[in-house]
Structures are given as C-alpha cells and as structure tokens.
Scaffold this active site. Sequence first.
Site, PDB file in Angstrom:
ATOM      1  N   GLN A 126       0.850  -1.210   0.000  1.00  0.00           N
ATOM      2  CA  GLN A 126       0.000   0.000   0.000  1.00  0.00           C
ATOM      3  C   GLN A 126       0.878   1.251   0.000  1.00  0.00           C
ATOM      4  OE1 GLN A 126      -2.100   0.320   3.719  1.00  0.00           O
ATOM      5  NE2 GLN A 126      -3.628   1.723   2.914  1.00  0.00           N
ATOM      6  N   SER A 158       1.436   6.619   2.466  1.00  0.00           N
ATOM      7  CA  SER A 158       2.190   7.591   3.277  1.00  0.00           C
ATOM      8  C   SER A 158       3.465   8.053   2.595  1.00  0.00           C
ATOM      9  CB  SER A 158       2.581   6.970   4.623  1.00  0.00           C
ATOM     10  OG  SER A 158       1.470   6.432   5.259  1.00  0.00           O
ATOM     11  N   SER A 215       4.441  -1.268   4.157  1.00  0.00           N
ATOM     12  CA  SER A 215       4.564  -2.630   4.692  1.00  0.00           C
ATOM     13  C   SER A 215       4.733  -3.635   3.563  1.00  0.00           C
ATOM     14  CB  SER A 215       3.319  -3.002   5.504  1.00  0.00           C
ATOM     15  OG  SER A 215       3.141  -2.115   6.561  1.00  0.00           O
ATOM     16  N   GLU A 234      -9.950  -0.660   6.133  1.00  0.00           N
ATOM     17  CA  GLU A 234      -8.772  -0.998   6.943  1.00  0.00           C
ATOM     18  C   GLU A 234      -9.061  -0.726   8.419  1.00  0.00           C
ATOM     19  OE1 GLU A 234      -5.232   0.992   5.613  1.00  0.00           O
ATOM     20  OE2 GLU A 234      -3.943  -0.022   7.069  1.00  0.00           O
ATOM     21  N   SER A 251      -3.711   7.514  12.932  1.00  0.00           N
ATOM     22  CA  SER A 251      -3.425   7.501  14.378  1.00  0.00           C
ATOM     23  C   SER A 251      -4.680   7.792  15.205  1.00  0.00           C
ATOM     24  CB  SER A 251      -2.353   8.540  14.699  1.00  0.00           C
ATOM     25  OG  SER A 251      -2.907   9.832  14.565  1.00  0.00           O
TER      26      SER A 251
HETATM   27  C1  FAD Z   1       3.482  -0.715  11.439  1.00  0.00           C
HETATM   28  C2  FAD Z   1       3.095   0.312  10.435  1.00  0.00           C
HETATM   29  C3  FAD Z   1       2.765  -0.078   9.155  1.00  0.00           C
HETATM   30  C4  FAD Z   1       2.417   0.888   8.200  1.00  0.00           C
HETATM   31  N1  FAD Z   1       2.141   0.457   6.937  1.00  0.00           N
HETATM   32  C5  FAD Z   1       1.855   1.369   5.983  1.00  0.00           C
HETATM   33  C6  FAD Z   1       1.652   0.960   4.621  1.00  0.00           C
HETATM   34  O1  FAD Z   1       1.718  -0.234   4.294  1.00  0.00           O
HETATM   35  N2  FAD Z   1       1.398   1.905   3.699  1.00  0.00           N
HETATM   36  C7  FAD Z   1       1.311   3.234   4.014  1.00  0.00           C
HETATM   37  O2  FAD Z   1       1.046   4.036   3.122  1.00  0.00           O
HETATM   38  N3  FAD Z   1       1.508   3.663   5.296  1.00  0.00           N
HETATM   39  C8  FAD Z   1       1.785   2.764   6.273  1.00  0.00           C
HETATM   40  N4  FAD Z   1       2.019   3.187   7.572  1.00  0.00           N
HETATM   41  C9  FAD Z   1       2.041   4.623   7.852  1.00  0.00           C
HETATM   42  C10 FAD Z   1       0.900   5.141   8.708  1.00  0.00           C
HETATM   43  O3  FAD Z   1      -0.287   5.243   7.977  1.00  0.00           O
HETATM   44  C11 FAD Z   1       1.377   6.519   9.251  1.00  0.00           C
HETATM   45  O4  FAD Z   1       2.457   6.272  10.127  1.00  0.00           O
HETATM   46  C12 FAD Z   1       0.273   7.245   9.999  1.00  0.00           C
HETATM   47  O5  FAD Z   1      -0.755   7.653   9.130  1.00  0.00           O
HETATM   48  C13 FAD Z   1       0.834   8.494  10.744  1.00  0.00           C
HETATM   49  O6  FAD Z   1       1.554   9.298   9.883  1.00  0.00           O
HETATM   50  P1  FAD Z   1       3.058   9.764  10.213  1.00  0.00           P
HETATM   51  O7  FAD Z   1       3.848   8.551  10.603  1.00  0.00           O
HETATM   52  O8  FAD Z   1       3.530  10.592   9.073  1.00  0.00           O
HETATM   53  O9  FAD Z   1       2.945  10.657  11.523  1.00  0.00           O
HETATM   54  P2  FAD Z   1       2.521  12.185  11.599  1.00  0.00           P
HETATM   55  O10 FAD Z   1       1.374  12.425  10.687  1.00  0.00           O
HETATM   56  O11 FAD Z   1       3.745  13.026  11.422  1.00  0.00           O
HETATM   57  O12 FAD Z   1       2.015  12.300  13.084  1.00  0.00           O
HETATM   58  C14 FAD Z   1       2.901  12.398  14.196  1.00  0.00           C
HETATM   59  C15 FAD Z   1       2.068  12.563  15.456  1.00  0.00           C
HETATM   60  O13 FAD Z   1       1.288  13.776  15.378  1.00  0.00           O
HETATM   61  C16 FAD Z   1      -0.096  13.489  15.559  1.00  0.00           C
HETATM   62  N5  FAD Z   1      -0.879  14.367  14.687  1.00  0.00           N
HETATM   63  C17 FAD Z   1      -0.692  14.579  13.362  1.00  0.00           C
HETATM   64  N6  FAD Z   1      -1.632  15.422  12.891  1.00  0.00           N
HETATM   65  C18 FAD Z   1      -2.439  15.729  13.922  1.00  0.00           C
HETATM   66  C19 FAD Z   1      -3.602  16.526  14.068  1.00  0.00           C
HETATM   67  N7  FAD Z   1      -4.120  17.184  13.013  1.00  0.00           N
HETATM   68  N8  FAD Z   1      -4.189  16.602  15.288  1.00  0.00           N
HETATM   69  C20 FAD Z   1      -3.679  15.928  16.359  1.00  0.00           C
HETATM   70  N9  FAD Z   1      -2.566  15.163  16.291  1.00  0.00           N
HETATM   71  C21 FAD Z   1      -1.966  15.049  15.095  1.00  0.00           C
HETATM   72  C22 FAD Z   1      -0.245  12.032  15.155  1.00  0.00           C
HETATM   73  O14 FAD Z   1      -1.358  11.457  15.778  1.00  0.00           O
HETATM   74  C23 FAD Z   1       1.053  11.422  15.657  1.00  0.00           C
HETATM   75  O15 FAD Z   1       0.963  11.149  17.040  1.00  0.00           O
HETATM   76  C24 FAD Z   1       2.366   2.244   8.548  1.00  0.00           C
HETATM   77  C25 FAD Z   1       2.689   2.646   9.853  1.00  0.00           C
HETATM   78  C26 FAD Z   1       3.053   1.703  10.787  1.00  0.00           C
HETATM   79  C27 FAD Z   1       3.406   2.162  12.172  1.00  0.00           C
END
Ligand code: FAD
Length: 374
Positions: free
Chosen positions: A111, A114, A147, A229, A354
């Site tokens: 997928q 991100s 992933s 999902e 999240s």
């Molecule tokens: C094990 C794992 C597997 C994954 N697999 C995939 C995959 O296969 N394909 C894919 O595309 N993605 C994948 N992801 C990515 C996942 O979708 C993102 O990590 C997630 O959407 C959060 O984005 P970020 O990591 O950029 O964190 P950020 O968006 O930078 O967020 C950082 C922190 O800030 C908080 N935050 C951000 N915006 C706000 C807001 N507006 N209000 C309040 N709090 C906020 C978040 O809750 C978090 O605590 C995976 C992630 C993990 C951990």
Amino acid sequence: MDFRTEVRTWLADHLADTPAPEPRAWERELGGAGWIGIGWPGEDGETYGNRRATLPEQVVWAEEYARSTAPARMGHIGENLLAPTLITYGTEEQKRRHLPPVARGESLWCQGYSEPGAGSDLAGIRTTATPDGTGGYAVTGQKIWTSLALDADHCFVLARTDPGSTRHHGLSFLLLDMDQPGRIEVRPIRQLTGTSEFNEVFFDGARATENVGGEGNGWRVAMGLLARERGVSTLAQQIGFAEELGRVVAAAVASGAAEDPVIRARLVRQWAELDTMRRHALRTLGATGDPGAPSVAKLLWGGWHQRLGELAVEVSGEAGAVGPEPWTAERGYELDAAQHLFLFSRADTIYGGSDEIQRNIIAERVLGLPREPR
Ligand SMILES: Cc1cc2nc3c(=O)[nH]c(=O)nc-3n(C[C@H](O)[C@H](O)[C@H](O)COP(=O)(O)OP(=O)(O)OC[C@H]3O[C@@H](n4cnc5c(N)ncnc54)[C@H](O)[C@@H]3O)c2cc1C
C-alpha cells in the site's frame, strides 16, 4: 463433512510439518485450496477464482485460522484491502485481471499511501504521475512505511495526476508492478521488533499501468479502502484477539500473576472491551455511510491491543523484561510471543490513521464540533 470440520481437517493436515511453512509458499497453499477471498461476491455463480462462502462460513474460517498454528498472513493487503476496493471501484477487466492471482495466493500487494510529510495529513501527497503516452503513467516520488514492499509483486499508489492540484483534488489511485529495476528502489526500515516489515520506496519514472476509479478520483477510492482498513476488515481480527487474550490469561494463571486483583481486573476489562468491539463491529457491519464507525472501531482495537501487549509482558514477570538470548548485531533481538506482541502493538495506534486523527474525525464529522485550525 460440515464446514468447520472441513476447515479444521485441512488446517491440521497442512500444518502438520514443523517448522512452520514459509509465508509465501503458505499463501500459494491457501490459494490452491481456495481459502483466499472466500467472501468475495461473484456474478451469476461466477467467481474470481475463490470459493464462495456464506458469512457464517467466513466467520468459521477466521475462527479456526486464529486457533491454529498457521503463520501470519502475507497476502492480507491484496485480499482484504485491494480486492474489496477493486470490487467496488474497479472495472470488470481490472477485477478479472487482478483478483484471480490474489485468490491463488500468487500475487502480493503493498500500500503506497504515506510519504514523508504526508502521513496523518495524507492530502499533502507530493508523488506525481504523468501520462506516458501509452495509457499508463510515469510515477516519481517517495513513499514511506510501506509494509511488505520488499516482498510485494504489486503496489497501489496514491499519486498526483493533476500537476496544478492541491490537497485531495487531482489525485489518482494507480496500480503498478514492483519489479522495475532502476525505477523502483525499496529500502527496509528496521523496527522496534528487530524485523523490517516496512520500507521506504523510491519511484523514479516507474510505470503504473492502471488507474482505479478514474483520473482525479483517487481520494474517494483511497478513503473507501481506509474505511475498510479501520473498520469492517477487523471483524476477523477480533477472533485472533480473543485467542491472544486467552493466551495472556493462561500465562497469568501459570505465573501466578492472576492472583493479583489489579491484574485480574485488567484482564476482565480486556474481555469486556473485546465484547464491546465485537458488538460495535456487528452493529455497524451494514452501515457503510456512517462516517464515524470505522474511526470508532480503529480507536477501540488500537488501544485495546496495545494494552493487551502491556499485560502480556507484565504477567510474564521478570522473564517478560529480558529476551531469552542477548542482542547481537547479526541476529538482532530474539523475542518471545509476549514481547513481540508488546513491541509490535506500539504501532497499533499509528497505522491506518493515528488515534488523534480518529478523534478529530469523530469530533468534526460525527459530533459537529468546530474544525481544528489547519
Ligand atoms: C506498522 C506500520 C505499518 C504501516 N504500513 C503502511 C503501509 O503499508 N502503507 C502506508 O502508506 N503507510 C503505512 N504506515 C504509515 C501510517 O499510515 C502513518 O504512520 C500514519 O498515518 C501516521 O503518519 P506519520 O507517521 O507521518 O505521523 P505524523 O502524521 O507526522 O504524526 C505524528 C504525530 O502527530 C499526531 N498528529 C498529526 N496530525 C495531527 C492533528 N491534526 N491533530 C492531532 N494530532 C496530530 C499524530 O497522531 C502522531 O501522534 C504504517 C505505519 C506503521 C506504524
């Protein structure tokens, strides 16, 4: 033979060998016997290569699978995320091309949503896709946390097809082959568990052959997939959760931790919350238009599973705090099942959106609270 006996017998026969089957070979074994995509609809008795099972039979399959010693599925992204999306938004040709190989366990998907800077704020996607003159697109950009990208044969990618567009406008949901040396590079990311399920993926003019749902409609298709999902696809997951909870309870009884009234209360709370999740999932099964249901489901299961991970190591006592073998650079960590659950479940409140993002969705779209400043 009734369906449950058939499932049990098949799993017992195919899991008799130790060590556990290699995950990719296992996918083909499952597919060859018709156990992948058993809930997909077909038209006029036709199928896309899968066997057709009723809803109760699908539940039986999920229950028996969770109870068995079968390995974690590698094909779940294709089966549970891409396939339902194609069934809803794909053309008949796309369904016929992609669903049968998924059902046979031969094609694995990843997928590509991100990006650095576009995780929670997914509409900030910067990966571009330009028509290449042959009906396809040249994709350039970077994805992250993808992933299983290292093992996947294909990827569905959310990319900007309208160069002047912003936010959720001008995006498309594209399909591409991962085997494009020189145009796609996958770099594994080492996780807390010592393993590398997820990766960085770099596209440099990679060829995407198909667009699902039409140009510029990517956001709608991507959100349809995400709702799955977070919500409906987790019904089967809860059966696995019940098995995991059973193992933690058994470990607590064996170690004597269950005699501690605080631990007992926490275990009971896990049980009660799991029942709440099941009821929520059943209540919202057919409510496809409910904007809050997938977010409520995600909030319930993410936190629940994380707390189960904490309990799993706590009830193991001192053994839970240290690995069976010291860490080495070559082998990394050696973790038992409870430690693996504890460490991996830290991710449950992040992936698929999240907890904070789910709360924002519920606040703004269900409760009608003022939108947060953006
Ligand atoms: C094990 C794992 C597997 C994954 N697999 C995939 C995959 O296969 N394909 C894919 O595309 N993605 C994948 N992801 C990515 C996942 O979708 C993102 O990590 C997630 O959407 C959060 O984005 P970020 O990591 O950029 O964190 P950020 O968006 O930078 O967020 C950082 C922190 O800030 C908080 N935050 C951000 N915006 C706000 C807001 N507006 N209000 C309040 N709090 C906020 C978040 O809750 C978090 O605590 C995976 C992630 C993990 C951990």
